[in-house]
Design a protein around this motif. Sequence first.
Motif, PDB file in Angstrom:
ATOM      1  N   ALA A  32       0.834  -1.207   0.000  1.00 18.13           N
ATOM      2  CA  ALA A  32       0.000   0.000   0.000  1.00 18.13           C
ATOM      3  C   ALA A  32       0.868   1.255   0.000  1.00 18.13           C
ATOM      4  O   ALA A  32       0.575   2.222  -0.721  1.00 18.13           O
ATOM      5  N   LYS A  33       1.941   1.245   0.791  1.00 21.12           N
ATOM      6  CA  LYS A  33       2.858   2.389   0.832  1.00 21.12           C
ATOM      7  C   LYS A  33       3.530   2.595  -0.514  1.00 21.12           C
ATOM      8  O   LYS A  33       3.619   3.722  -1.020  1.00 21.12           O
ATOM      9  N   TYR A  34       4.014   1.511  -1.108  1.00 23.94           N
ATOM     10  CA  TYR A  34       4.656   1.610  -2.418  1.00 23.94           C
ATOM     11  C   TYR A  34       3.669   2.074  -3.491  1.00 23.94           C
ATOM     12  O   TYR A  34       4.025   2.824  -4.397  1.00 23.94           O
ATOM     13  N   PHE A  35       2.437   1.596  -3.383  1.00 29.65           N
ATOM     14  CA  PHE A  35       1.412   1.970  -4.358  1.00 29.65           C
ATOM     15  C   PHE A  35       1.140   3.473  -4.299  1.00 29.65           C
ATOM     16  O   PHE A  35       1.071   4.146  -5.337  1.00 29.65           O
ATOM     17  N   VAL A  36       0.990   3.997  -3.091  1.00 31.50           N
ATOM     18  CA  VAL A  36       0.758   5.442  -2.928  1.00 31.50           C
ATOM     19  C   VAL A  36       1.969   6.234  -3.431  1.00 31.50           C
ATOM     20  O   VAL A  36       1.811   7.265  -4.105  1.00 31.50           O
ATOM     21  N   ASN A  37       3.178   5.764  -3.110  1.00 39.53           N
ATOM     22  CA  ASN A  37       4.386   6.442  -3.599  1.00 39.53           C
ATOM     23  C   ASN A  37       4.417   6.477  -5.117  1.00 39.53           C
ATOM     24  O   ASN A  37       4.776   7.497  -5.730  1.00 39.53           O
ATOM     25  N   SER A  38       4.057   5.366  -5.750  1.00 35.57           N
ATOM     26  CA  SER A  38       4.043   5.319  -7.213  1.00 35.57           C
ATOM     27  C   SER A  38       3.021   6.287  -7.793  1.00 35.57           C
ATOM     28  O   SER A  38       3.275   6.962  -8.795  1.00 35.57           O
ATOM     29  N   LEU A  39       1.845   6.352  -7.156  1.00 43.11           N
ATOM     30  CA  LEU A  39       0.825   7.287  -7.626  1.00 43.11           C
ATOM     31  C   LEU A  39       1.309   8.728  -7.527  1.00 43.11           C
ATOM     32  O   LEU A  39       1.134   9.530  -8.467  1.00 43.11           O
ATOM     33  N   ILE A  40       1.928   9.083  -6.406  1.00 43.02           N
ATOM     34  CA  ILE A  40       2.394  10.452  -6.202  1.00 43.02           C
ATOM     35  C   ILE A  40       3.506  10.792  -7.198  1.00 43.02           C
ATOM     36  O   ILE A  40       3.457  11.825  -7.881  1.00 43.02           O
ATOM     37  N   VAL A  41       4.505   9.925  -7.276  1.00 42.25           N
ATOM     38  CA  VAL A  41       5.653  10.198  -8.143  1.00 42.25           C
ATOM     39  C   VAL A  41       5.234  10.208  -9.611  1.00 42.25           C
ATOM     40  O   VAL A  41       5.596  11.129 -10.365  1.00 42.25           O
ATOM     41  N   SER A  42       4.458   9.218 -10.028  1.00 44.49           N
ATOM     42  CA  SER A  42       4.045   9.154 -11.441  1.00 44.49           C
ATOM     43  C   SER A  42       3.127  10.312 -11.794  1.00 44.49           C
ATOM     44  O   SER A  42       3.259  10.918 -12.870  1.00 44.49           O
ATOM     45  N   GLY A  43       2.193  10.632 -10.903  1.00 43.01           N
ATOM     46  CA  GLY A  43       1.262  11.724 -11.185  1.00 43.01           C
ATOM     47  C   GLY A  43       1.940  13.077 -11.263  1.00 43.01           C
ATOM     48  O   GLY A  43       1.729  13.836 -12.225  1.00 43.01           O
ATOM     49  N   LEU A  44       2.787  13.399 -10.283  1.00 38.36           N
ATOM     50  CA  LEU A  44       3.461  14.698 -10.284  1.00 38.36           C
ATOM     51  C   LEU A  44       4.462  14.811 -11.431  1.00 38.36           C
ATOM     52  O   LEU A  44       4.577  15.880 -12.052  1.00 38.36           O
ATOM     53  N   SER A  45       5.196  13.747 -11.725  1.00 38.15           N
ATOM     54  CA  SER A  45       6.154  13.805 -12.832  1.00 38.15           C
ATOM     55  C   SER A  45       5.427  13.969 -14.167  1.00 38.15           C
ATOM     56  O   SER A  45       5.925  14.646 -15.076  1.00 38.15           O
ATOM     57  N   THR A  46       4.244  13.374 -14.284  1.00 35.80           N
ATOM     58  CA  THR A  46       3.461  13.524 -15.516  1.00 35.80           C
ATOM     59  C   THR A  46       2.985  14.954 -15.690  1.00 35.80           C
ATOM     60  O   THR A  46       3.105  15.541 -16.777  1.00 35.80           O
ATOM     61  N   VAL A  47       2.443  15.549 -14.623  1.00 36.10           N
ATOM     62  CA  VAL A  47       1.975  16.939 -14.695  1.00 36.10           C
ATOM     63  C   VAL A  47       3.136  17.878 -15.014  1.00 36.10           C
ATOM     64  O   VAL A  47       3.027  18.757 -15.887  1.00 36.10           O
ATOM     65  N   LEU A  48       4.261  17.708 -14.333  1.00 32.05           N
ATOM     66  CA  LEU A  48       5.425  18.567 -14.557  1.00 32.05           C
ATOM     67  C   LEU A  48       5.954  18.410 -15.973  1.00 32.05           C
ATOM     68  O   LEU A  48       6.243  19.406 -16.662  1.00 32.05           O
ATOM     69  N   ASN A  49       6.070  17.177 -16.421  1.00 29.52           N
ATOM     70  CA  ASN A  49       6.588  16.910 -17.760  1.00 29.52           C
ATOM     71  C   ASN A  49       5.703  17.524 -18.836  1.00 29.52           C
ATOM     72  O   ASN A  49       6.189  18.209 -19.745  1.00 29.52           O
ATOM     73  N   VAL A  50       4.407  17.299 -18.741  1.00 26.05           N
ATOM     74  CA  VAL A  50       3.495  17.767 -19.787  1.00 26.05           C
ATOM     75  C   VAL A  50       3.407  19.287 -19.817  1.00 26.05           C
ATOM     76  O   VAL A  50       3.447  19.904 -20.894  1.00 26.05           O
ATOM     77  N   LEU A  51       3.309  19.927 -18.655  1.00 23.95           N
ATOM     78  CA  LEU A  51       3.179  21.383 -18.631  1.00 23.95           C
ATOM     79  C   LEU A  51       4.440  22.078 -19.147  1.00 23.95           C
ATOM     80  O   LEU A  51       4.359  22.988 -19.988  1.00 23.95           O
ATOM     81  N   VAL A  52       5.594  21.659 -18.657  1.00 22.85           N
ATOM     82  CA  VAL A  52       6.837  22.310 -19.070  1.00 22.85           C
ATOM     83  C   VAL A  52       7.108  22.064 -20.554  1.00 22.85           C
ATOM     84  O   VAL A  52       7.453  22.996 -21.302  1.00 22.85           O
ATOM     85  N   LEU A  53       6.936  20.840 -21.000  1.00 25.82           N
ATOM     86  CA  LEU A  53       7.251  20.520 -22.392  1.00 25.82           C
ATOM     87  C   LEU A  53       6.178  21.021 -23.349  1.00 25.82           C
ATOM     88  O   LEU A  53       6.463  21.203 -24.533  1.00 25.82           O
ATOM     89  N   ALA A  54       4.971  21.257 -22.866  1.00 24.23           N
ATOM     90  CA  ALA A  54       3.973  21.895 -23.727  1.00 24.23           C
ATOM     91  C   ALA A  54       4.414  23.312 -24.076  1.00 24.23           C
ATOM     92  O   ALA A  54       4.303  23.754 -25.230  1.00 24.23           O
ATOM     93  N   MET A  55       4.943  24.023 -23.091  1.00 22.58           N
ATOM     94  CA  MET A  55       5.448  25.372 -23.357  1.00 22.58           C
ATOM     95  C   MET A  55       6.665  25.332 -24.289  1.00 22.58           C
ATOM     96  O   MET A  55       6.782  26.135 -25.220  1.00 22.58           O
TER      97      MET A  55
END
Length: 280
Positions: free
Chosen positions: A71-94
């Motif tokens: 459960a801890k690893y699952f939550v960590n994966s959700l946080i890391v994958s979700g935030l890295s996706t948002v950061l990647n898409v927003l910065v690279l869209a610009m």
Amino acid sequence: MNRTARWRRLAMQAILYLFLAAVVCVAVAPIVWVVLSSFKTNAEILNNALSFPTSFGLEGYRIALELAPLAKYFVNSLIVSGLSTVLNVLVLAMAAYAFARLEFRGKSLLYIILCTAMVIPMTSLMHPVYLVINRLHLYDTKTGLVLVYAALGLPISLMILRSFFLTVPKSLEEAAYVDGAGFVRTFAQIMLPVAKPALASAGVLQFLTAWNEFTYALVLTNSNNARTLPLSLGFFTSQFSYNYTAMFAAISIAVLPSILVFAIFQEQVVNSMVTGAVKE
């Protein structure tokens, strides 16, 4: 069309469908086998690994959750994958919008350099990435993984978004400029909504990359506070070697979310690829 040509066409279509069915079976069969095995008992797996479970029990999932902090690893994966996706898409869209619309010195060379990063082996970057993360005091933190994963997806996201922006008619931007919108407002209120298919495509690919990444998560973490779900499978093979049911349950927990994400957004991914392939 004569009868011979019609039969030849039907035969070719039948061969094509058979080939596609074989490819689907090869791709899906292992996943289905793992999920079904997670509901079987050890005795059933050892007796006949290819048989269907006599009863669908959740004992394997209960044991897997008890023996490891899934459960801890699952939550960590959700946080890391979700935030890295948002950061990647927003910065690279610009960045992609700038590469598609602006003219500046060294533009082509810089774009080629950024895209060339896609062919650099990930293992060759481990040592410099480790040194940088250490000097930033981000070792064994989710923030460090977020930054690294966002950077790893740079080439493919940049290519997808730039290709899409090139297909958008410039008349949309010109109309916005006539109405008094500036460059930033045009990008935020006009171009981003139009680029939703490309954003979804880049986001899905980035999320899948971050969710399934193993090497950097292993190198840049040493505690359960930041470790992600793929890392848990690394020691499941030894810890659960006596309990195949729990091991298959853990694999199912790690694999199914990425499959669901792609299944939900597959239409946007396909639309983005088709649109980006046709340049006006």
